[in-house]
Design a protein around this motif. Structure first.
Motif, PDB file in Angstrom:
ATOM      1  N   SER A 269       0.836  -1.194   0.000  1.00 42.09           N
ATOM      2  CA  SER A 269       0.000   0.000   0.000  1.00 42.09           C
ATOM      3  C   SER A 269       0.875   1.248   0.000  1.00 42.09           C
ATOM      4  O   SER A 269       2.055   1.213   0.341  1.00 42.09           O
ATOM      5  CB  SER A 269      -0.921   0.011   1.225  1.00 42.09           C
ATOM      6  OG  SER A 269      -0.149  -0.072   2.417  1.00 42.09           O
ATOM      7  N   VAL A 270       0.273   2.368  -0.419  1.00 42.47           N
ATOM      8  CA  VAL A 270       0.989   3.639  -0.493  1.00 42.47           C
ATOM      9  C   VAL A 270       0.801   4.404   0.816  1.00 42.47           C
ATOM     10  O   VAL A 270      -0.325   4.553   1.295  1.00 42.47           O
ATOM     11  CB  VAL A 270       0.475   4.477  -1.681  1.00 42.47           C
ATOM     12  CG1 VAL A 270       1.175   5.832  -1.726  1.00 42.47           C
ATOM     13  CG2 VAL A 270       0.678   3.721  -2.986  1.00 42.47           C
ATOM     14  N   HIS A 271       1.903   4.891   1.389  1.00 46.91           N
ATOM     15  CA  HIS A 271       1.852   5.667   2.634  1.00 46.91           C
ATOM     16  C   HIS A 271       2.436   7.050   2.353  1.00 46.91           C
ATOM     17  O   HIS A 271       3.659   7.215   2.297  1.00 46.91           O
ATOM     18  CB  HIS A 271       2.639   4.979   3.751  1.00 46.91           C
ATOM     19  CG  HIS A 271       2.137   3.600   4.073  1.00 46.91           C
ATOM     20  ND1 HIS A 271       0.974   3.370   4.759  1.00 46.91           N
ATOM     21  CD2 HIS A 271       2.644   2.374   3.767  1.00 46.91           C
ATOM     22  CE1 HIS A 271       0.783   2.068   4.887  1.00 46.91           C
ATOM     23  NE2 HIS A 271       1.780   1.444   4.280  1.00 46.91           N
ATOM     24  N   LYS A 272       1.602   8.058   2.170  1.00 49.14           N
ATOM     25  CA  LYS A 272       2.056   9.407   1.838  1.00 49.14           C
ATOM     26  C   LYS A 272       2.337  10.204   3.114  1.00 49.14           C
ATOM     27  O   LYS A 272       1.570  10.150   4.074  1.00 49.14           O
ATOM     28  CB  LYS A 272       1.017  10.127   0.987  1.00 49.14           C
ATOM     29  CG  LYS A 272       0.848   9.532  -0.403  1.00 49.14           C
ATOM     30  CD  LYS A 272      -0.090  10.373  -1.241  1.00 49.14           C
ATOM     31  CE  LYS A 272      -0.216   9.803  -2.653  1.00 49.14           C
ATOM     32  NZ  LYS A 272      -1.093  10.645  -3.502  1.00 49.14           N
ATOM     33  N   THR A 273       3.444  10.940   3.064  1.00 52.44           N
ATOM     34  CA  THR A 273       3.821  11.805   4.179  1.00 52.44           C
ATOM     35  C   THR A 273       4.416  13.091   3.613  1.00 52.44           C
ATOM     36  O   THR A 273       4.812  13.163   2.452  1.00 52.44           O
ATOM     37  CB  THR A 273       4.858  11.124   5.093  1.00 52.44           C
ATOM     38  OG1 THR A 273       6.008  10.761   4.292  1.00 52.44           O
ATOM     39  CG2 THR A 273       4.283   9.876   5.745  1.00 52.44           C
ATOM     40  N   HIS A 274       4.504  14.121   4.476  1.00 52.77           N
ATOM     41  CA  HIS A 274       5.180  15.361   4.113  1.00 52.77           C
ATOM     42  C   HIS A 274       6.655  15.240   4.472  1.00 52.77           C
ATOM     43  O   HIS A 274       6.996  14.790   5.577  1.00 52.77           O
ATOM     44  CB  HIS A 274       4.566  16.551   4.866  1.00 52.77           C
ATOM     45  CG  HIS A 274       3.177  16.884   4.408  1.00 52.77           C
ATOM     46  ND1 HIS A 274       2.927  17.670   3.311  1.00 52.77           N
ATOM     47  CD2 HIS A 274       1.959  16.526   4.911  1.00 52.77           C
ATOM     48  CE1 HIS A 274       1.616  17.793   3.138  1.00 52.77           C
ATOM     49  NE2 HIS A 274       1.009  17.098   4.101  1.00 52.77           N
TER      50      HIS A 274
END
Length: 418
Positions: A269-274
């Motif tokens: 799965s994709v885990h987006k963060t800044h």
């Protein structure tokens, strides 16, 4: 009294004669009336039946025309002696396309066809009209009515009537639009070609992967055996270093294959963060600085990449850039490798530019990002790295691309939503 009775009897007889005469005259009239009524009833039923049949025929004719128009099918007749063509049903009426008027010159049949098809079909129709063939079946291309592009058609034609000597008098035929059929045919041909190409690439991959696995494995096994019998500390250190390099190469090979399998199966799965893009690029330089130093190459970061914040899956972006830098260092013998980032319209573009030997034109574009494609068959690698980059970019909602010039260098980039 007798006289009165006699007169009564005579009067009664006269009345009976008149009544009998009336019935003799009326009976035929009654019979005729009965027969007339019966005939009238049957005639009425027949008229009603014929009217019903006419309605049915008319309805079926309408349905028939509707089916022909829906199928884009036209039916026509050619009078050979008069050299005229008449369309009994023409699907072009439903498409607001000018149709051929009844009794038009037969030459109009081929007017709109492409030159090569026009010559072929005209020759086939002449053979049919002169009795040399029994059937014409041709596919052709015609200019589109709107003036843009072409359309595909298919026609069948047979002799309808002959004269006393057996020579053809009239020809009946059909014409049909087959654009959808041709689209399906082309899609099937392309799918077959892609399957054949994929099969060829997989065969090449299996041959290549066996070599890629065997080479570091033989080095690891061979150097390990020599290591146990080498007394020199310096030689032992050199052998240990070679074993570690080949071990890393083997691990990278299996990691690429595992990553590809996971991406295709959708297991990650994709885990987006800044995060700050500059920190990611610095980490990348630190990871490959030793290798760049070994080849005497400068590995630097573009100044325009400072103070830019990204919002995406950091790990996956790192994987993409690692493949880019790894390839840049592999194919660059002198000069530099630069990493940078700049903002596009709605996207953040992260790129890796090198001064290597460049990529040949046949590999530029999407071709180089296909699976099992290798730019140089003599270089190490499985041909999976750039394909993995494209799959990773797709999961991030972005895309990959490249620009290259042989002898000057290449730039590989990845766009992610900003």
């Amino acid at each position: 009294m007798d006289t009165i009775g006699t007169l009564a009897l005579v009067g009664l007889a006269d009345l009976l004669q008149i009544d009998i005469l009336f019935w003799l005259l009326a009976l035929p009239i009654v019979v005729l009336l009965i027969f007339f009524l019966i005939w009238q009833q049957r005639h009425y039923k027949r008229l009603r039946s014929e009217l019903s049949m006419l309605k049915t025929v008319k309805r079926r004719t309408i349905e028939y025309d509707l089916v022909l128009k829906a199928m884009k099918l036209a039916i026509w007749h050619i009078d050979i002696q008069e050299r005229t063509i008449t369309y009994d049903s023409d699907y072009r009426d439903a498409l607001d396309i000018p149709s051929i008027p009844p009794g038009a010159d037969v030459e109009m049949f081929c007017d709109n066809l492409l030159p090569e098809d026009k010559k072929r079909i005209a020759a086939s129709m002449i053979d049919l009209a002169e009795g040399r063939t029994d059937l014409v079946h041709e596919q052709y291309q015609a200019h589109a009515p709107s003036g843009g592009g072409t359309t595909w058609g298919e026609t069948y034609a047979v002799v309808d009537r002959r004269d006393a000597n057996g020579r053809p008098k009239t020809i009946v035929g059909t014409s049909m639009r087959i654009d959808k059929q041709k689209e399906i045919e082309m899609a099937l041909i392309n799918a077959r070609n892609q399957a054949e190409e994929s099969d060829r690439l997989k065969t090449a991959f299996l041959a290549n992967i066996s070599h890629e696995v065997r080479t570091p494995l033989n080095a690891i096994v061979g150097f390990s055996e020599v290591l146990a019998t080498t007394p020199s500390v310096e030689e032992r250190g050199l052998l240990s270093e070679l074993i570690q390099k080949n071990n890393a190469r083997l691990l990278q090979l299996f990691e690429d294959m595992v990553n590809m399998s996971k991406l295709e199966a959708g297991m990650e799965s994709v885990h987006k963060t800044h995060f700050q893009i500059a920190e990611l690029l610095q980490e990348l330089v630190k990871k490959f600085s030793e290798r760049a130093a070994e080849k005497h190459l400068q590995l630097t970061i573009s100044k325009h990449s400072e103070n830019l914040e990204a919002y995406t899956d950091r790990t996956r972006l790192m994987q993409i850039l690692s493949h880019y830098v790894d390839n840049a260092l592999k194919y660059t013998t002198e000069g530099s490798v630069k990493i940078g980032c700049n903002l596009e319209v709605g996207n953040m573009r992260v790129w890796v530019r090198d001064t290597g030997k460049g990529v040949a034109s046949e590999f530029c574009g999407d071709k180089i990002f296909e699976r099992f494609v290798k730019i140089d068959e003599f270089e190490q690698g499985t041909g999976l790295g750039l394909s993995i980059c494209r799959s990773l970019a797709t999961t991030l909602g972005g895309k990959v691309g490249m620009e290259s010039e042989v002898g000057v260098g290449s730039m590989f980039w990845v766009d992610v939503p900003y």
